[in-house]
Design an enzyme around this catalytic site. Structure first.
Site, mmCIF file in Angstrom:
data_model
loop_
_atom_site.group_PDB
_atom_site.id
_atom_site.type_symbol
_atom_site.label_atom_id
_atom_site.label_comp_id
_atom_site.label_asym_id
_atom_site.label_seq_id
_atom_site.Cartn_x
_atom_site.Cartn_y
_atom_site.Cartn_z
ATOM 1 N N THR A 60 0.795 -1.191 -0.174
ATOM 2 C CA THR A 60 0.169 -0.036 -0.037
ATOM 3 C C THR A 60 0.825 1.269 -0.075
ATOM 4 O O THR A 60 0.660 2.224 -0.757
ATOM 5 C CB THR A 60 -0.758 -0.021 1.275
ATOM 6 O OG1 THR A 60 -1.602 -1.224 0.994
ATOM 7 C CG2 THR A 60 -1.822 1.242 1.166
ATOM 8 N N ARG A 108 -4.237 4.372 6.006
ATOM 9 C CA ARG A 108 -4.389 2.915 6.448
ATOM 10 C C ARG A 108 -4.683 2.923 8.181
ATOM 11 O O ARG A 108 -3.539 3.234 8.673
ATOM 12 C CB ARG A 108 -3.200 2.175 6.040
ATOM 13 C CG ARG A 108 -3.124 0.985 6.903
ATOM 14 C CD ARG A 108 -2.089 -0.270 6.363
ATOM 15 N NE ARG A 108 -2.638 -0.672 5.064
ATOM 16 C CZ ARG A 108 -2.157 -1.712 4.642
ATOM 17 N NH1 ARG A 108 -1.122 -2.318 4.873
ATOM 18 N NH2 ARG A 108 -2.758 -2.240 3.455
ATOM 19 N N HIS A 135 -10.971 -3.204 2.911
ATOM 20 C CA HIS A 135 -9.756 -2.834 2.135
ATOM 21 C C HIS A 135 -10.105 -2.726 0.604
ATOM 22 O O HIS A 135 -9.865 -3.480 -0.414
ATOM 23 C CB HIS A 135 -8.834 -3.973 1.911
ATOM 24 C CG HIS A 135 -7.535 -3.694 1.835
ATOM 25 N ND1 HIS A 135 -6.880 -2.372 1.266
ATOM 26 C CD2 HIS A 135 -6.296 -4.421 1.858
ATOM 27 C CE1 HIS A 135 -5.601 -2.518 1.203
ATOM 28 N NE2 HIS A 135 -5.162 -3.803 1.376
ATOM 29 N N GLN A 138 -7.502 -2.733 -2.442
ATOM 30 C CA GLN A 138 -7.237 -4.064 -2.845
ATOM 31 C C GLN A 138 -8.176 -4.923 -3.950
ATOM 32 O O GLN A 138 -7.736 -5.486 -4.681
ATOM 33 C CB GLN A 138 -7.052 -4.911 -1.490
ATOM 34 C CG GLN A 138 -6.498 -6.612 -1.677
ATOM 35 C CD GLN A 138 -5.086 -6.515 -2.198
ATOM 36 O OE1 GLN A 138 -4.242 -6.147 -1.341
ATOM 37 N NE2 GLN A 138 -5.045 -7.150 -3.257
ATOM 38 N N ASP A 227 -6.210 -15.287 2.537
ATOM 39 C CA ASP A 227 -5.549 -14.241 3.297
ATOM 40 C C ASP A 227 -5.121 -14.676 4.571
ATOM 41 O O ASP A 227 -5.629 -15.819 4.848
ATOM 42 C CB ASP A 227 -6.652 -12.923 3.377
ATOM 43 C CG ASP A 227 -6.076 -11.571 3.938
ATOM 44 O OD1 ASP A 227 -4.643 -11.671 4.168
ATOM 45 O OD2 ASP A 227 -6.678 -10.929 4.521
ATOM 46 N N CYS A 267 -3.882 -11.430 -1.212
ATOM 47 C CA CYS A 267 -3.717 -10.233 -1.147
ATOM 48 C C CYS A 267 -2.173 -9.816 -0.737
ATOM 49 O O CYS A 267 -1.656 -8.762 -1.028
ATOM 50 C CB CYS A 267 -4.706 -9.178 -0.275
ATOM 51 S SG CYS A 267 -4.802 -9.892 1.475
ATOM 52 N N LEU A 268 -1.603 -10.570 -0.242
ATOM 53 C CA LEU A 268 -0.181 -10.703 0.509
ATOM 54 C C LEU A 268 -0.194 -9.595 1.443
ATOM 55 O O LEU A 268 -1.107 -8.644 1.551
ATOM 56 C CB LEU A 268 0.730 -10.400 -0.604
ATOM 57 C CG LEU A 268 0.936 -11.233 -1.785
ATOM 58 C CD1 LEU A 268 1.930 -10.929 -3.034
ATOM 59 C CD2 LEU A 268 1.317 -12.586 -1.408
ATOM 60 N N ARG A 295 -2.318 -3.309 -7.784
ATOM 61 C CA ARG A 295 -2.730 -2.460 -6.678
ATOM 62 C C ARG A 295 -2.508 -0.767 -7.127
ATOM 63 O O ARG A 295 -2.898 0.055 -7.037
ATOM 64 C CB ARG A 295 -1.725 -2.612 -5.525
ATOM 65 C CG ARG A 295 -2.330 -3.678 -4.595
ATOM 66 C CD ARG A 295 -3.680 -3.405 -4.104
ATOM 67 N NE ARG A 295 -3.814 -2.509 -3.200
ATOM 68 C CZ ARG A 295 -3.361 -2.127 -1.671
ATOM 69 N NH1 ARG A 295 -2.921 -3.260 -1.297
ATOM 70 N NH2 ARG A 295 -3.458 -1.222 -1.217
HETATM 71 N N1 NVA Z 1 -6.632 -8.833 6.269
HETATM 72 C C1 NVA Z 1 -5.302 -8.536 6.325
HETATM 73 C C2 NVA Z 1 -4.881 -7.780 4.970
HETATM 74 C C3 NVA Z 1 -3.424 -7.395 4.770
HETATM 75 C C4 NVA Z 1 -3.404 -6.509 3.609
HETATM 76 C C5 NVA Z 1 -5.031 -7.428 7.409
HETATM 77 O O1 NVA Z 1 -5.919 -6.751 7.828
HETATM 78 O O2 NVA Z 1 -3.936 -7.543 8.153
HETATM 79 N N1 CP Z 2 -2.104 -6.187 0.296
HETATM 80 C C1 CP Z 2 -1.559 -5.146 1.135
HETATM 81 O O1 CP Z 2 -2.207 -4.284 1.412
HETATM 82 O O2 CP Z 2 -0.507 -5.101 1.338
HETATM 83 P P1 CP Z 2 0.302 -4.344 2.454
HETATM 84 O O3 CP Z 2 -0.056 -4.778 3.847
HETATM 85 O O4 CP Z 2 2.006 -4.659 2.466
HETATM 86 O O5 CP Z 2 0.056 -2.828 2.258
#
Ligand code: NVA
Ligand code: CP
Length: 310
Positions: A60, A108, A135, A138, A227, A267-268, A295
């Site tokens: 992000t 965020r 999100h 994403q 996820d 989504c990593l 992204r």
């Molecule tokens: N569900 C995860 C997404 C990370 C991109 C979180 O909120 O940590």
């Molecule tokens: N997928 C995602 O939002 O990755 P980051 O947490 O690395 O920003």
């Protein structure tokens, strides 16, 4: 006060189908320009973006910052210790001050109410870069990736396997606007928010279901998505969640049950050996790095529309 120009991007379903498709088409056009190394396209020239982070990030942070820069703008990273949202001064003051300097604010945050408060008080558009609840950037990148790999934005079967979290809530909001079959396969007690499910069902466009049987759920899926089982803010529950999520790992057997058409998305960041296996992450069906790249492109489309530049 509402944004002087443009609009916030807080939830996918704040927009209608045509608006979402317009953002996605802009994203694809800008992606093509960047791929062609077109240095003439600088719609954000002279503009600045403030980026507030109260949580960690790789994608992000870097995708917003480089995306905004590549289109001519300047982005400012404000990490967890800088602004100390809600501690050093009220969120509503932060919103009003940052909007005096910046053309856009991306945030965020933990609590979703905080991004709603930023948006309420900011005279510049506010973009949601993840909260505990949603999100949206994403999932816009995800559907862009679906279009590229599967050929369409609609009439796809997306099966999410894992925790009913912020990612699922944004998929449900997308399913309220674009026609799809969306299944969330999760352990009992880890279902998505009831209001988000109800919102997607009430829209009457998509087929929505919650399953507790991942092998049954994934059959015929175009996309099998997962996820982390413990999101940011839940890391102290990781051991407990690992026990509760047994049987919900996206592994080779589950991908086989889905069928040869199924693509793997995440989504990593991914925890290999936990919610997914190394073999699936690195396998031929995995499209996770195209997804991560998108992204940046999806957000460029979102920001151009939010600022009234597309
Ligand atoms: N569900 C995860 C997404 C990370 C991109 C979180 O909120 O940590
Ligand atoms: N997928 C995602 O939002 O990755 P980051 O947490 O690395 O920003």
């Amino acid at each position: 006060s509402p944004p002087a120009k443009g609009h916030h991007f807080l939830h996918i379903d704040d927009f209608d189908r045509d608006q979402l498709l317009a953002m996605l088409e802009t994203a694809a056009e800008v992606k093509a320009r960047l791929k062609a190394d077109d240095q003439s396209f600088k719609p954000f020239a002279g503009k600045s973006l403030a980026m507030i982070f109260t949580k960690p990030s790789m994608r992000t942070r870097v995708s917003f910052e480089t995306g905004f820069f590549k289109l001519g703008g300047h982005a400012i990273y404000l990490g967890p210790d800088t602004i100390q949202l809600g501690k050093r001064e009220p969120t509503k003051d932060i919103a009003r001050v940052l909007a005096r300097y910046n053309d856009m604010i991306m945030a965020r945050l933990f609590a979703h109410e905080d991004i709603l408060e930023l948006a309420e008080f900011s005279s510049s558009p506010v973009v949601n870069g993840l909260t505990d609840y949603n999100h949206p950037c994403q999932i816009m990148a995800d559907i862009m990736t679906v279009k590229e790999h599967i050929g369409r934005y609609e009439d796809v079967k997306v099966v999410y396997v894992g925790d009913g979290n912020n990612i699922v809530h944004s998929w449900l909001r997308l399913a309220a606007r674009l026609k799809m079959e969306f299944v969330c396969a999760c352990p009992k007690g880890f279902e998505p928010d009831k209001a988000s499910v109800a919102l997607a069902e009430a829209a009457g466009i998509s087929k929505i279901s919650i399953s507790h049987d991942p092998f049954e759920a994934v059959k015929g899926a175009d996309v099998v998505y997962t996820d982390v089982w413990a999101s940011m803010g839940q890391k102290d529950e990781a051991d407990y969640r690992r026990q509760r999520f047994q049987g919900f790992q996206v592994n080779e057997d589950l991908m086989k049950a889905a069928g040869p058409q199924a693509r793997f998305m995440h989504c990593l960041p991914a925890e290999r050996g936990i919610e997914c296996t190394e073999g699936v992450v690195e396998g031929a069906t995995s499209i996770i790095f195209d997804q991560a790249e998108n992204r940046m492109h999806a957000q460029n489309g979102i920001m151009l529309h939010a600022m009234g530049l597309a």
